[in-house]
Design a protein around this motif. Structure first.
Motif, PDB file in Angstrom:
ATOM      1  N   UNK A 112      -6.719 -17.447   0.787  1.00  0.00           N
ATOM      2  CA  UNK A 112      -5.853 -16.057   0.719  1.00  0.00           C
ATOM      3  C   UNK A 112      -5.819 -15.513  -0.446  1.00  0.00           C
ATOM      4  N   UNK A 113      -5.726 -14.244  -0.191  1.00  0.00           N
ATOM      5  CA  UNK A 113      -5.474 -13.256  -1.439  1.00  0.00           C
ATOM      6  C   UNK A 113      -4.502 -12.017  -1.032  1.00  0.00           C
ATOM      7  N   UNK A 114      -4.038 -11.689  -1.969  1.00  0.00           N
ATOM      8  CA  UNK A 114      -3.088 -10.302  -1.914  1.00  0.00           C
ATOM      9  C   UNK A 114      -3.607  -9.289  -2.865  1.00  0.00           C
ATOM     10  N   UNK A 115      -3.643  -8.208  -2.004  1.00  0.00           N
ATOM     11  CA  UNK A 115      -4.118  -6.800  -2.982  1.00  0.00           C
ATOM     12  C   UNK A 115      -3.009  -5.853  -2.920  1.00  0.00           C
ATOM     13  N   UNK A 116      -2.714  -5.255  -4.189  1.00  0.00           N
ATOM     14  CA  UNK A 116      -1.543  -4.530  -4.151  1.00  0.00           C
ATOM     15  C   UNK A 116      -2.305  -2.923  -4.047  1.00  0.00           C
ATOM     16  N   UNK A 117      -1.798  -1.898  -3.222  1.00  0.00           N
ATOM     17  CA  UNK A 117      -2.117  -0.816  -3.264  1.00  0.00           C
ATOM     18  C   UNK A 117      -0.937   0.017  -3.437  1.00  0.00           C
ATOM     19  N   UNK A 118      -1.276   0.753  -4.796  1.00  0.00           N
ATOM     20  CA  UNK A 118      -0.059   1.869  -4.880  1.00  0.00           C
ATOM     21  C   UNK A 118      -0.532   3.125  -4.307  1.00  0.00           C
ATOM     22  N   UNK A 119       0.698   3.670  -3.603  1.00  0.00           N
ATOM     23  CA  UNK A 119       0.623   4.940  -2.946  1.00  0.00           C
ATOM     24  C   UNK A 119       1.649   5.982  -3.539  1.00  0.00           C
ATOM     25  N   UNK A 120       1.104   7.140  -3.699  1.00  0.00           N
ATOM     26  CA  UNK A 120       1.947   8.369  -4.489  1.00  0.00           C
ATOM     27  C   UNK A 120       1.989   9.433  -3.655  1.00  0.00           C
ATOM     28  N   UNK A 121       3.142  10.088  -3.538  1.00  0.00           N
ATOM     29  CA  UNK A 121       2.972  11.244  -3.024  1.00  0.00           C
ATOM     30  C   UNK A 121       3.828  12.306  -3.642  1.00  0.00           C
ATOM     31  N   UNK A 122       3.294  13.385  -4.014  1.00  0.00           N
ATOM     32  CA  UNK A 122       4.010  14.835  -4.393  1.00  0.00           C
ATOM     33  C   UNK A 122       4.356  15.977  -3.457  1.00  0.00           C
ATOM     34  N   UNK A 123       3.808  15.453  -2.401  1.00  0.00           N
ATOM     35  CA  UNK A 123       4.253  16.654  -1.058  1.00  0.00           C
ATOM     36  C   UNK A 123       5.007  16.037  -0.149  1.00  0.00           C
ATOM     37  N   UNK A 124       6.033  16.639   0.436  1.00  0.00           N
ATOM     38  CA  UNK A 124       6.764  16.434   1.216  1.00  0.00           C
ATOM     39  C   UNK A 124       6.198  16.143   2.609  1.00  0.00           C
ATOM     40  N   UNK A 125       5.329  16.933   3.109  1.00  0.00           N
ATOM     41  CA  UNK A 125       4.416  16.999   4.326  1.00  0.00           C
ATOM     42  C   UNK A 125       3.635  15.549   4.355  1.00  0.00           C
ATOM     43  N   UNK A 126       2.802  15.207   3.245  1.00  0.00           N
ATOM     44  CA  UNK A 126       2.224  14.037   3.092  1.00  0.00           C
ATOM     45  C   UNK A 126       3.048  12.755   3.120  1.00  0.00           C
ATOM     46  N   UNK A 127       4.266  13.012   2.268  1.00  0.00           N
ATOM     47  CA  UNK A 127       5.036  11.801   2.418  1.00  0.00           C
ATOM     48  C   UNK A 127       5.642  11.512   4.012  1.00  0.00           C
ATOM     49  N   UNK A 128       5.914  12.405   4.531  1.00  0.00           N
ATOM     50  CA  UNK A 128       6.703  12.453   5.939  1.00  0.00           C
ATOM     51  C   UNK A 128       5.759  11.577   6.978  1.00  0.00           C
ATOM     52  N   UNK A 129       4.344  11.638   6.656  1.00  0.00           N
ATOM     53  CA  UNK A 129       3.382  11.102   7.495  1.00  0.00           C
ATOM     54  C   UNK A 129       3.341   9.481   7.434  1.00  0.00           C
ATOM     55  N   UNK A 130       3.315   9.055   6.354  1.00  0.00           N
ATOM     56  CA  UNK A 130       3.555   7.490   5.668  1.00  0.00           C
ATOM     57  C   UNK A 130       4.805   6.958   5.668  1.00  0.00           C
ATOM     58  N   UNK A 131       5.974   7.601   4.865  1.00  0.00           N
ATOM     59  CA  UNK A 131       7.101   7.141   4.771  1.00  0.00           C
ATOM     60  C   UNK A 131       8.152   7.543   5.475  1.00  0.00           C
TER      61      UNK A 131
END
Length: 187
Positions: A112-131
């Motif tokens: 087993x392994x666990x990989x962290x992936x940081x996501x960042x958003x500076x656009x409301x449009x982009x954030x609204x698709x994922x978050x």
């Protein structure tokens, strides 16, 4: 289901609706399974992991991806903590992502392994698709209208100032079903 089918263009792909803690597939049916952003919404995430293992053949791979909303950082707007608290019922786990690997190990997966992936958003449009918190439609079914209004007013002001920033960590857990053991469905 219709949206998923409309996006599928690669070979024979099947879709089914079901309960992740009781999948309608025989033991060892799949070479590998992938589960994304589900554990945070289920009451029994350990049962879900065990069920994914059950339907995966020995030496098959299990990939589970989920979010750790408690890792969220925001700048330029208000009310995010309130939104997160209302969005998740008490029996759901907004920090499910950070526990993926330990759940996989307890369930008997190997390598087993666990990989962290940081996501960042500076656009409301982009954030609204994922978050979901930046998607008004997703919020309406779970959060009070008054809070949604305050939150989006704050976000809009942040966008107008050019200061919107939202980031969080998703975790990718990978593991292998051991040879010679076929975990059974949890009761």
């Amino acid at each position: 289901m219709a949206v998923a089918r409309s996006r599928s263009s690669a070979g024979p792909v099947g879709y089914a609706v079901g309960d992740i803690t009781s999948l309608d597939f025989p033991d060892g049916h799949f070479d590998g399974v992938r589960c994304e952003r589900v554990l945070q919404h289920v009451r029994e995430p350990d049962a879900a992991i065990k069920e994914l293992i059950r339907v995966t053949r020995p030496r098959g791979r299990v990939c589970v991806i989920d979010t750790d909303w408690s890792s969220s950082v925001a700048n330029g707007f208000d009310h995010l903590d309130e939104d997160i608290a209302e969005f998740f019922p008490e029996d759901n786990d907004p920090a499910a992502g950070r526990a993926i690997r330990s759940r996989m190990v307890r369930a008997g997966l190997r390598h087993t392994t666990a990989l962290p992936v940081a996501l960042r958003f500076t656009s409301l449009t982009d954030a609204g698709v994922v978050v979901p918190f930046f998607n008004c439609g997703a919020m309406q079914s779970r959060v009070r209208a008054e809070l949604i209004e305050r939150f989006f007013a704050s976000v809009e002001r942040s966008v107008d100032r050019g200061g919107l920033l939202f980031a969080f960590t998703m975790w990718i857990g990978l593991g292998q079903v051991p040879l010679g053991s076929m975990p059974r469905n949890v009761s």
